[in-house]
Design a protein around this motif. Structure first.
Motif, PDB file in Angstrom:
ATOM      1  N   LYS A  83     -26.040  71.039 -16.701  1.00  0.00           N
ATOM      2  CA  LYS A  83     -27.544  70.938 -17.514  1.00  0.00           C
ATOM      3  C   LYS A  83     -28.762  71.813 -17.079  1.00  0.00           C
ATOM      4  O   LYS A  83     -29.375  71.809 -17.736  1.00  0.00           O
ATOM      5  CB  LYS A  83     -27.663  69.557 -17.853  1.00  0.00           C
ATOM      6  N   GLY A  84     -28.503  72.307 -15.826  1.00  0.00           N
ATOM      7  CA  GLY A  84     -29.510  72.790 -15.157  1.00  0.00           C
ATOM      8  C   GLY A  84     -29.183  74.394 -15.017  1.00  0.00           C
ATOM      9  O   GLY A  84     -30.126  74.570 -13.782  1.00  0.00           O
ATOM     10  N   LYS A  85     -28.831  74.617 -16.360  1.00  0.00           N
ATOM     11  CA  LYS A  85     -28.879  76.659 -16.172  1.00  0.00           C
ATOM     12  C   LYS A  85     -30.026  76.960 -16.211  1.00  0.00           C
ATOM     13  O   LYS A  85     -30.522  77.813 -15.275  1.00  0.00           O
ATOM     14  CB  LYS A  85     -28.050  76.762 -17.210  1.00  0.00           C
ATOM     15  N   SER A  86     -30.861  76.539 -16.603  1.00  0.00           N
ATOM     16  CA  SER A  86     -32.612  77.180 -17.185  1.00  0.00           C
ATOM     17  C   SER A  86     -33.085  76.879 -15.748  1.00  0.00           C
ATOM     18  O   SER A  86     -34.521  77.416 -15.388  1.00  0.00           O
ATOM     19  CB  SER A  86     -33.101  75.913 -17.970  1.00  0.00           C
ATOM     20  N   TYR A  87     -33.248  76.202 -15.138  1.00  0.00           N
ATOM     21  CA  TYR A  87     -33.784  75.685 -13.762  1.00  0.00           C
ATOM     22  C   TYR A  87     -32.940  76.959 -12.664  1.00  0.00           C
ATOM     23  O   TYR A  87     -33.751  77.119 -11.216  1.00  0.00           O
ATOM     24  CB  TYR A  87     -33.444  74.156 -12.903  1.00  0.00           C
ATOM     25  N   GLN A  88     -32.008  77.664 -12.670  1.00  0.00           N
ATOM     26  CA  GLN A  88     -31.276  78.559 -11.747  1.00  0.00           C
ATOM     27  C   GLN A  88     -31.828  79.828 -11.981  1.00  0.00           C
ATOM     28  O   GLN A  88     -32.153  80.179 -12.627  1.00  0.00           O
ATOM     29  CB  GLN A  88     -30.071  78.239 -11.915  1.00  0.00           C
ATOM     30  N   ARG A  89     -31.972  80.214 -10.583  1.00  0.00           N
ATOM     31  CA  ARG A  89     -32.541  82.016 -10.421  1.00  0.00           C
ATOM     32  C   ARG A  89     -31.248  82.236 -10.243  1.00  0.00           C
ATOM     33  O   ARG A  89     -29.874  82.392  -9.837  1.00  0.00           O
ATOM     34  CB  ARG A  89     -32.688  81.469  -8.964  1.00  0.00           C
TER      35      ARG A  89
END
Length: 90
Positions: A83-89
Motif C-alpha cells: 500500500k505504501g508504493k507512492s511513498y517509496q523512492r
C-alpha cells in the motif's frame, strides 16, 4: 544462543535504520519523524506487557504466542509494502 543472536541483530537493524531516516528527512521535520519512529517501535510495549502474560496464563505456550505475533507483524509489513508504493523512492 537464539537470545544472543536476537540481541546482536537489534543494533544491526536499528542503527542503519535511524541513520537512513535522519539522512533522508528534512531537518525541519526531524523531530516529528523521529517521534513517529519511536512511537512505532515502542508504542505497543504496554499492550504487549498486558496481553502476552494473559495469553500464556490462558494456556498458550510462549512459542505459539511469539509465532502468532510474528505472522501478524509480517502480514502488516506486506500490507504496508504493497500500500505504501507512492511513498517509496525508486
Amino acid at each position: 544462543m537464539i537470545v544472543f543472536f536476537i540481541g546482536l541483530a537489534m543494533p544491526i537493524v536499528t542503527i542503519p535504520f535511524f541513520t537512513s531516516v535522519q539522512e533522508s528527512t528534512d531537518p525541519k521535520l526531524i523531530g516529528r519523524v523521529m517521534s513517529l519512529v519511536y512511537l512505532a517501535m515502542n508504542g505497543f510495549d504496554p499492550i504487549a506487557y498486558g496481553v502476552i502474560p494473559w495469553l500464556i496464563e490462558g494456556g498458550l505456550s510462549i512459542q505459539h504466542v511469539l509465532l502468532a505475533f510474528a505472522v501478524i507483524a509480517m502480514l502488516m509489513g506486506v500490507v504496508v509494502l504493497l500500500k505504501g508504493k507512492s511513498y517509496q523512492r525508486v
